[in-house]
Design an enzyme around this catalytic site. Structure first.
Site, PDB file in Angstrom:
ATOM      1  N   TYR A 154       0.835  -1.218   0.000  1.00  0.00           N
ATOM      2  CA  TYR A 154       0.000   0.000   0.000  1.00  0.00           C
ATOM      3  C   TYR A 154       0.868   1.266   0.000  1.00  0.00           C
ATOM      4  O   TYR A 154       0.468   2.311  -0.498  1.00  0.00           O
ATOM      5  CB  TYR A 154      -0.944  -0.024   1.201  1.00  0.00           C
ATOM      6  CG  TYR A 154      -2.238   0.737   1.001  1.00  0.00           C
ATOM      7  CD1 TYR A 154      -3.006   0.575  -0.153  1.00  0.00           C
ATOM      8  CD2 TYR A 154      -2.708   1.610   1.969  1.00  0.00           C
ATOM      9  CE1 TYR A 154      -4.192   1.271  -0.331  1.00  0.00           C
ATOM     10  CE2 TYR A 154      -3.895   2.308   1.800  1.00  0.00           C
ATOM     11  CZ  TYR A 154      -4.632   2.136   0.648  1.00  0.00           C
ATOM     12  OH  TYR A 154      -5.807   2.826   0.490  1.00  0.00           O
ATOM     13  N   LYS A 161      -3.479   7.992   3.207  1.00  0.00           N
ATOM     14  CA  LYS A 161      -4.665   7.691   4.030  1.00  0.00           C
ATOM     15  C   LYS A 161      -4.454   8.138   5.481  1.00  0.00           C
ATOM     16  O   LYS A 161      -5.401   8.595   6.127  1.00  0.00           O
ATOM     17  CB  LYS A 161      -5.004   6.198   3.975  1.00  0.00           C
ATOM     18  CG  LYS A 161      -5.566   5.731   2.631  1.00  0.00           C
ATOM     19  CD  LYS A 161      -6.833   6.467   2.257  1.00  0.00           C
ATOM     20  CE  LYS A 161      -7.544   5.840   1.069  1.00  0.00           C
ATOM     21  NZ  LYS A 161      -8.591   6.722   0.516  1.00  0.00           N
TER      22      LYS A 161
HETATM   23  N1  LIG Z   1     -11.510  -0.613  -2.905  1.00  0.00           N
HETATM   24  C1  LIG Z   1     -10.963  -0.765  -1.698  1.00  0.00           C
HETATM   25  O1  LIG Z   1     -10.479  -1.831  -1.334  1.00  0.00           O
HETATM   26  C2  LIG Z   1     -10.983   0.397  -0.743  1.00  0.00           C
HETATM   27  C3  LIG Z   1     -10.810   0.151   0.634  1.00  0.00           C
HETATM   28  C4  LIG Z   1     -10.800   1.221   1.511  1.00  0.00           C
HETATM   29  C5  LIG Z   1     -10.946   2.514   1.032  1.00  0.00           C
HETATM   30  N2  LIG Z   1     -11.114   2.722  -0.325  1.00  0.00           N
HETATM   31  C6  LIG Z   1     -11.256   4.109  -0.799  1.00  0.00           C
HETATM   32  O2  LIG Z   1     -12.541   4.274  -1.360  1.00  0.00           O
HETATM   33  C7  LIG Z   1     -12.504   5.408  -2.214  1.00  0.00           C
HETATM   34  C8  LIG Z   1     -13.201   5.066  -3.514  1.00  0.00           C
HETATM   35  O3  LIG Z   1     -12.436   4.131  -4.249  1.00  0.00           O
HETATM   36  P1  LIG Z   1     -13.056   2.835  -4.924  1.00  0.00           P
HETATM   37  O4  LIG Z   1     -12.384   1.688  -4.290  1.00  0.00           O
HETATM   38  O5  LIG Z   1     -14.529   2.917  -4.981  1.00  0.00           O
HETATM   39  O6  LIG Z   1     -12.433   2.900  -6.395  1.00  0.00           O
HETATM   40  P2  LIG Z   1     -12.925   3.609  -7.750  1.00  0.00           P
HETATM   41  O7  LIG Z   1     -11.788   3.453  -8.706  1.00  0.00           O
HETATM   42  O8  LIG Z   1     -14.238   3.103  -8.168  1.00  0.00           O
HETATM   43  O9  LIG Z   1     -13.068   5.145  -7.299  1.00  0.00           O
HETATM   44  C9  LIG Z   1     -11.975   6.032  -7.214  1.00  0.00           C
HETATM   45  C10 LIG Z   1     -12.471   7.345  -7.790  1.00  0.00           C
HETATM   46  O10 LIG Z   1     -11.506   8.394  -7.641  1.00  0.00           O
HETATM   47  C11 LIG Z   1     -11.737   9.265  -8.738  1.00  0.00           C
HETATM   48  N3  LIG Z   1     -10.627  10.196  -8.939  1.00  0.00           N
HETATM   49  C12 LIG Z   1      -9.312   9.904  -9.157  1.00  0.00           C
HETATM   50  N4  LIG Z   1      -8.617  11.048  -9.342  1.00  0.00           N
HETATM   51  C13 LIG Z   1      -9.529  12.085  -9.215  1.00  0.00           C
HETATM   52  C14 LIG Z   1      -9.432  13.506  -9.304  1.00  0.00           C
HETATM   53  N5  LIG Z   1      -8.268  14.120  -9.564  1.00  0.00           N
HETATM   54  N6  LIG Z   1     -10.560  14.247  -9.120  1.00  0.00           N
HETATM   55  C15 LIG Z   1     -11.748  13.656  -8.857  1.00  0.00           C
HETATM   56  N7  LIG Z   1     -11.904  12.305  -8.765  1.00  0.00           N
HETATM   57  C16 LIG Z   1     -10.789  11.544  -8.960  1.00  0.00           C
HETATM   58  C17 LIG Z   1     -11.900   8.301  -9.910  1.00  0.00           C
HETATM   59  O11 LIG Z   1     -12.503   8.943 -11.031  1.00  0.00           O
HETATM   60  C18 LIG Z   1     -12.802   7.250  -9.287  1.00  0.00           C
HETATM   61  O12 LIG Z   1     -14.166   7.566  -9.506  1.00  0.00           O
HETATM   62  C19 LIG Z   1     -11.039   5.794  -2.337  1.00  0.00           C
HETATM   63  O13 LIG Z   1     -10.736   6.830  -1.414  1.00  0.00           O
HETATM   64  C20 LIG Z   1     -10.337   4.517  -1.913  1.00  0.00           C
HETATM   65  O14 LIG Z   1      -9.015   4.741  -1.468  1.00  0.00           O
HETATM   66  C21 LIG Z   1     -11.142   1.696  -1.197  1.00  0.00           C
END
Ligand SMILES: NC(=O)c1ccc[n+]([C@@H]2O[C@H](COP(=O)([O-])OP(=O)(O)OC[C@H]3O[C@@H](n4cnc5c(N)ncnc54)[C@H](O)[C@@H]3O)[C@@H](O)[C@H]2O)c1
Length: 255
Positions: A154, A161
């Site tokens: 990570y 984060k």
């Molecule tokens: N998937 C996992 O395992 C997980 C676990 C814990 C936390 N998260 C967090 O959840 C959140 C959503 O991620 P996800 O897993 O749904 O993936 P995802 O890829 O579906 O969503 C990530 C989003 O970030 C957007 N993004 C990236 N750069 C950007 C910018 N400059 N301006 C505006 N938007 C931008 C992308 O367009 C995308 O819609 C993130 O913060 C991620 O770190 C994910």
């Protein structure tokens, strides 16, 4: 419309596929009576196509959280669709490949800065851009991956984060006087586009499916989405600066 979020007006960022956590947030929000405005980044035609799968139509506003112009115009663009906001969802994360997958010692500051700008600083930027539309009782919610530990692969995203978790506490401090809450959901691993871009992500998948006390589905975004919505509902009126784990209980284990 009845439901936990009846009458709430929510701004939801971060929909890119129907596996996005933000897509589940938007879907369940609409099912529970909320009016949803989406923001999309980059591939807007793709976001529009995915948004058509929601129970109700949702307007989409272009937003790159690193663009001062987009942020400055956000409140006016949102006002074209709703007269205020009760909740803002930050579901955004990005780090260049050099920052992930074991590259911690070699990633350049330029790449790390990009990760921090998009994934950490943007939490404050988004909240401030939406603030003119918010009033007491409003809430900002973001998504983290438990940053109290150093995880394999990570790397700088973990640092981003940790910064996000701190930024949420500071936002809680600074917006508390205006009656606005800031909370995060610490989700377990979910198979989204962002997750698939992390080399070695399958290590998390294996650990969670084998060890989480409640078990863990890698493809069910609903528990994390529901927690985001609960935190924006009227049922957490005195909770701010908090991190709610939605990880099947994994965080409670020893190593
Ligand atoms: N998937 C996992 O395992 C997980 C676990 C814990 C936390 N998260 C967090 O959840 C959140 C959503 O991620 P996800 O897993 O749904 O993936 P995802 O890829 O579906 O969503 C990530 C989003 O970030 C957007 N993004 C990236 N750069 C950007 C910018 N400059 N301006 C505006 N938007 C931008 C992308 O367009 C995308 O819609 C993130 O913060 C991620 O770190 C994910």
């Amino acid at each position: 419309m009845s439901g936990l979020l009846a009458g709430k007006r929510l701004l939801v960022t971060g929909v890119i596929t129907d596996a996005s956590i933000a897509f589940s947030v938007a879907k369940i929000a609409q099912e529970n009576g909320a009016q949803v405005v989406l923001t999309g980044y980059g591939r807007l035609s793709l976001v529009e196509r995915i948004a058509r799968r929601l129970p109700q139509p949702a307007p989409i506003i272009e937003l790159d959280v690193t663009s001062p112009e987009h942020l400055a115009g956000l409140a006016d663009r949102v006002r074209e669709h709703v007269d205020g906001l009760d909740g803002v969802v930050h579901s955004i994360g990005f780090a260049p490949q050099s920052c992930l997958g074991g590259g911690f010692l070699d990633a350049s500051w330029e790449d790390v800065a990009t990760a921090l700008h998009v994934s950490t600083y943007s939490y404050k930027s988004l909240a401030m851009a939406a603030l003119p539309l918010m009033s007491p009782g409003g809430a900002v919610v973001g998504l983290t991956f438990d940053a109290t530990k150093a995880w394999p692969v990570y790397d700088w995203m973990g640092v981003a984060k940790a910064g996000l978790e701190s930024a949420s506490r500071y936002l809680a401090l600074h917006l508390g006087k205006q009656g606005i809450r800031s909370n995060l959901v610490a989700a377990g691993p979910l198979r989204t586009m962002a997750a698939k871009s992390i080399p070695g992500f399958e290590q998390f998948e294996q650990a969670w499916t084998e060890r989480a006390p409640l078990g863990w589905s890698l493809t069910n975004q609903e528990p994390a989405a529901r927690a985001c919505l609960a935190l924006m509902s009227d049922w957490f009126p005195a909770t701010t600066g908090e991190i709610v784990h939605v990880d099947g209980g994994y965080h409670a284990l020893g190593s």
